[in-house]
Each structure stands twice: as C-alpha cells, then as structure tokens.
Write a protein that holds these residues in place. Sequence first.
Motif, mmCIF file in Angstrom:
data_model
loop_
_atom_site.group_PDB
_atom_site.id
_atom_site.type_symbol
_atom_site.label_atom_id
_atom_site.label_comp_id
_atom_site.label_asym_id
_atom_site.label_seq_id
_atom_site.Cartn_x
_atom_site.Cartn_y
_atom_site.Cartn_z
ATOM 1 N N ASN A 126 -3.611 -40.337 55.179
ATOM 2 C CA ASN A 126 -2.514 -40.968 55.927
ATOM 3 C C ASN A 126 -1.644 -39.931 56.644
ATOM 4 O OD1 ASN A 126 -1.501 -39.829 53.618
ATOM 5 N ND2 ASN A 126 -0.114 -41.525 53.110
ATOM 6 N N ALA A 127 -2.212 -38.790 56.973
ATOM 7 C CA ALA A 127 -1.433 -37.707 57.573
ATOM 8 C C ALA A 127 -0.859 -38.111 58.927
ATOM 9 C CB ALA A 127 -2.295 -36.469 57.729
ATOM 10 N N THR A 128 0.374 -37.722 59.159
ATOM 11 C CA THR A 128 1.034 -37.915 60.447
ATOM 12 C C THR A 128 1.607 -36.583 60.898
ATOM 13 O OG1 THR A 128 3.101 -38.538 59.348
ATOM 14 C CG2 THR A 128 1.595 -40.328 59.961
ATOM 15 N N ALA A 129 1.983 -36.517 62.151
ATOM 16 C CA ALA A 129 2.506 -35.273 62.697
ATOM 17 C C ALA A 129 3.929 -35.008 62.201
ATOM 18 C CB ALA A 129 2.490 -35.321 64.215
ATOM 19 N N SER A 130 4.224 -33.747 61.928
ATOM 20 C CA SER A 130 5.590 -33.359 61.601
ATOM 21 C C SER A 130 6.459 -33.499 62.846
ATOM 22 C CB SER A 130 5.618 -31.920 61.091
ATOM 23 O OG SER A 130 4.854 -31.792 59.908
ATOM 24 N N ASP A 180 -8.026 -32.453 64.280
ATOM 25 C CA ASP A 180 -6.872 -31.694 63.819
ATOM 26 C C ASP A 180 -6.664 -31.806 62.314
ATOM 27 O OD1 ASP A 180 -6.336 -31.059 66.472
ATOM 28 O OD2 ASP A 180 -4.993 -32.778 66.748
ATOM 29 N N LEU A 181 -7.362 -32.738 61.684
ATOM 30 C CA LEU A 181 -7.086 -33.071 60.289
ATOM 31 C C LEU A 181 -8.149 -32.587 59.310
ATOM 32 C CD1 LEU A 181 -5.877 -36.751 60.877
ATOM 33 C CD2 LEU A 181 -4.489 -34.664 60.764
ATOM 34 N N VAL A 182 -9.143 -31.861 59.807
ATOM 35 C CA VAL A 182 -10.233 -31.413 58.928
ATOM 36 C C VAL A 182 -10.437 -29.908 59.045
ATOM 37 C CG1 VAL A 182 -11.428 -33.631 59.021
ATOM 38 C CG2 VAL A 182 -11.966 -31.869 60.709
ATOM 39 N N ILE A 183 -11.055 -29.341 58.012
ATOM 40 C CA ILE A 183 -11.383 -27.922 57.999
ATOM 41 C C ILE A 183 -12.600 -27.685 58.882
ATOM 42 C CG2 ILE A 183 -11.982 -25.942 56.556
ATOM 43 C CD1 ILE A 183 -9.212 -27.088 56.061
ATOM 44 N N HIS A 184 -12.545 -26.641 59.690
ATOM 45 C CA HIS A 184 -13.658 -26.314 60.570
ATOM 46 C C HIS A 184 -14.304 -24.999 60.138
ATOM 47 C CE1 HIS A 184 -12.956 -29.548 63.454
ATOM 48 N NE2 HIS A 184 -11.661 -29.290 63.344
ATOM 49 N N GLN A 185 -15.486 -24.781 60.664
ATOM 50 C CA GLN A 185 -16.244 -23.573 60.331
ATOM 51 C C GLN A 185 -15.446 -22.315 60.632
ATOM 52 O OE1 GLN A 185 -20.466 -23.496 61.437
ATOM 53 N NE2 GLN A 185 -20.135 -21.532 62.432
ATOM 54 N N GLN A 186 -14.755 -22.300 61.770
ATOM 55 C CA GLN A 186 -14.015 -21.097 62.139
ATOM 56 C C GLN A 186 -12.859 -20.812 61.175
ATOM 57 O OE1 GLN A 186 -14.388 -23.762 64.143
ATOM 58 N NE2 GLN A 186 -12.477 -24.322 65.164
ATOM 59 N N TYR A 202 -4.388 -21.371 62.173
ATOM 60 C CA TYR A 202 -4.664 -22.424 61.200
ATOM 61 C C TYR A 202 -3.381 -22.866 60.498
ATOM 62 C CZ TYR A 202 -6.312 -24.640 56.905
ATOM 63 O OH TYR A 202 -6.488 -25.518 55.861
ATOM 64 N N LEU A 203 -2.516 -21.916 60.202
ATOM 65 C CA LEU A 203 -1.274 -22.253 59.503
ATOM 66 C C LEU A 203 -0.350 -23.128 60.348
ATOM 67 C CD1 LEU A 203 -0.491 -18.863 57.704
ATOM 68 C CD2 LEU A 203 -1.472 -20.957 56.739
ATOM 69 N N LEU A 204 -0.501 -23.072 61.673
ATOM 70 C CA LEU A 204 0.258 -23.997 62.527
ATOM 71 C C LEU A 204 -0.159 -25.440 62.266
ATOM 72 C CD1 LEU A 204 0.250 -22.088 65.955
ATOM 73 C CD2 LEU A 204 2.143 -22.308 64.333
ATOM 74 N N TYR A 205 -1.459 -25.654 62.042
ATOM 75 C CA TYR A 205 -1.954 -27.002 61.738
ATOM 76 C C TYR A 205 -1.562 -27.416 60.318
ATOM 77 C CZ TYR A 205 -4.637 -26.992 66.047
ATOM 78 O OH TYR A 205 -4.992 -26.969 67.380
ATOM 79 N N VAL A 206 -1.444 -26.435 59.428
ATOM 80 C CA VAL A 206 -0.942 -26.726 58.090
ATOM 81 C C VAL A 206 0.480 -27.282 58.181
ATOM 82 C CG1 VAL A 206 -0.276 -25.700 55.885
ATOM 83 C CG2 VAL A 206 -2.402 -25.002 56.992
ATOM 84 N N LYS A 207 1.290 -26.648 59.001
ATOM 85 C CA LYS A 207 2.679 -27.076 59.169
ATOM 86 C C LYS A 207 2.787 -28.397 59.927
ATOM 87 C CE LYS A 207 7.103 -25.499 61.095
ATOM 88 N NZ LYS A 207 7.804 -24.394 61.805
ATOM 89 N N ALA A 208 1.937 -28.567 60.933
ATOM 90 C CA ALA A 208 2.048 -29.752 61.792
ATOM 91 C C ALA A 208 1.454 -31.000 61.157
ATOM 92 C CB ALA A 208 1.380 -29.479 63.138
ATOM 93 N N TYR A 209 0.290 -30.856 60.494
ATOM 94 C CA TYR A 209 -0.441 -32.049 60.064
ATOM 95 C C TYR A 209 -0.794 -32.086 58.579
ATOM 96 C CZ TYR A 209 -0.980 -32.087 65.119
ATOM 97 O OH TYR A 209 -0.733 -32.045 66.472
#
Length: 255
Positions: free
Chosen positions: A126-130, A140-146, A218-225
């Motif tokens: 149920n993730a939403t944007a900060s 934006d909500l899943v872990i990627h290979q990179q 990646y940490l930007l996406y941790v903070k955002a989503y």
Amino acid sequence: MSNSADFPQGPVQRIFRHPGRVFTAAVFALAGLIFVTSANTAKGTNIRTDSSLLKLSDLIQQRSGKNAQLDEANASVREDIDTLARRDDGSTQAEDARLKELERAAGTTKLSGRSVAVTLDDAPPNATASPGYPDPQPNDLVIHQQDLQAVVNALWQGGAQGIQVMDQRLISTSAVRCVGNTLILQGRVYSPPYKITAVGDPARLKQALDNSPAISNYLLYVKAYGLGWKVDEHEAVTLPGYSGTVDLHYAEPVK
C-alpha cells in the motif's frame, strides 16, 4: 460467383462440382486434424485455462530447488575429494599454505570475521509517495538488479574479503541478475527481502556504501516510496565456501 446456367450442360458440369466436393472433404479432414492435434496438446486439459498447466514460475522454482540439492551434493563430494587429496600428497608446507591462500581468494572455503549485512526490500503493497514526491510507478516500488549490483560493488570497493548474497557465496564468475521481481543467482531463485553480507572492516565497508552514487540514488526511493534499506554490523560471521560448479559455460556457433 457464376451459376450453373453460365456453363454448358452435360458431363462438363461435373468438372466444376467435383473440385468443390474435394475441397469440402479437405476442409473437414483439416478440421479433424486440428481437433486431434489440440486434444494431444491439451492431454485432456482445458486449453482455455492455464490452471492445470505448469507455469513458468513453478518450473523455475522447481529447478531452483533441484539446483540447491545438487549444490549440497557437490559440496559433500568436493569435501571428500579435498580430504583424500591432502593425504600424503607429497606437497611441502609452503605449497599447502599457497593452496589454502588460493582457495580463500577463490571463495571456495569458509570465511569468518567481522561483517556488515545490507538488507533491501520492496516497498509495502500500500505504499504511497512521501510529501513532495510524485506518485510512484510500479517500477519505483521494487528492487532492481542495479540496486543489488550497486551494493555488491560498493562492498568489494570497501575491501570485502568475501561476500554472500542470500545463502550463497560469490566468486569471480558470479552474476547477480533479476528477472521480474525475483533474483536468479547461480541457478537458484530468491524473492525479496534480499540480504547481502560482507566480511571485512565494518568501518570501511559502511563508508563505501555511503560513497556510492548508485546507492545514494536508491536511498532517494527509500525516502520517497518506502523501499527497504537496513545496514547491520556483526562481530563474528562465517560465510560458507562456494559449493557450485566452477566450469565455464558459453555459447558455441552451430556447425
């Protein structure tokens, strides 16, 4: 289409009717062949649904479990071979020490020491944007290979003596790859959360994580989503030795 009045009467008319009958018979024969082929393919199942068919994901999980069993069997046999090879092999102490050093560098033996463990995870369902960030897209909500590669590369740069991803030790030919939202590593499949453990100087390892531009992104996406990110330090960890095959497989041109 012309009618029969356009053509001469008598036997000639059969010439035009006969091919039609042959064509009709051929259509029915072809239809029968299609039905038989469909039945053989379905093998008694409903081909309009895949509920009774083996899905690709099921096949991958099945092969992953089989690969895990083969890895365990291979590790046991390799241990027996190593034990036999060390029995009066005629080598000097210097040669034995050199062999142990090569095995350690290759990642085929256990490695113990202080470590840093990094855990990455998908965002909650149920993730939403900060506040201040745009609405997330599915990617934006899943872990990627990179993301996984960024952590592994940073830990190597931080002087890691050995790295384990999930329950497998990495070696020089290991490839961290993702297909969809799953990790495929050395023939086995894993789902998030993903844990990466590195033995080495914790201070250097954590500094390398902080210095990585890819991890900063990646940490930007941790903070955002709300993607998962956790770094733990451990005083004593033992990484397993790599137990898979070391043979290289590559494509060859067809002759």
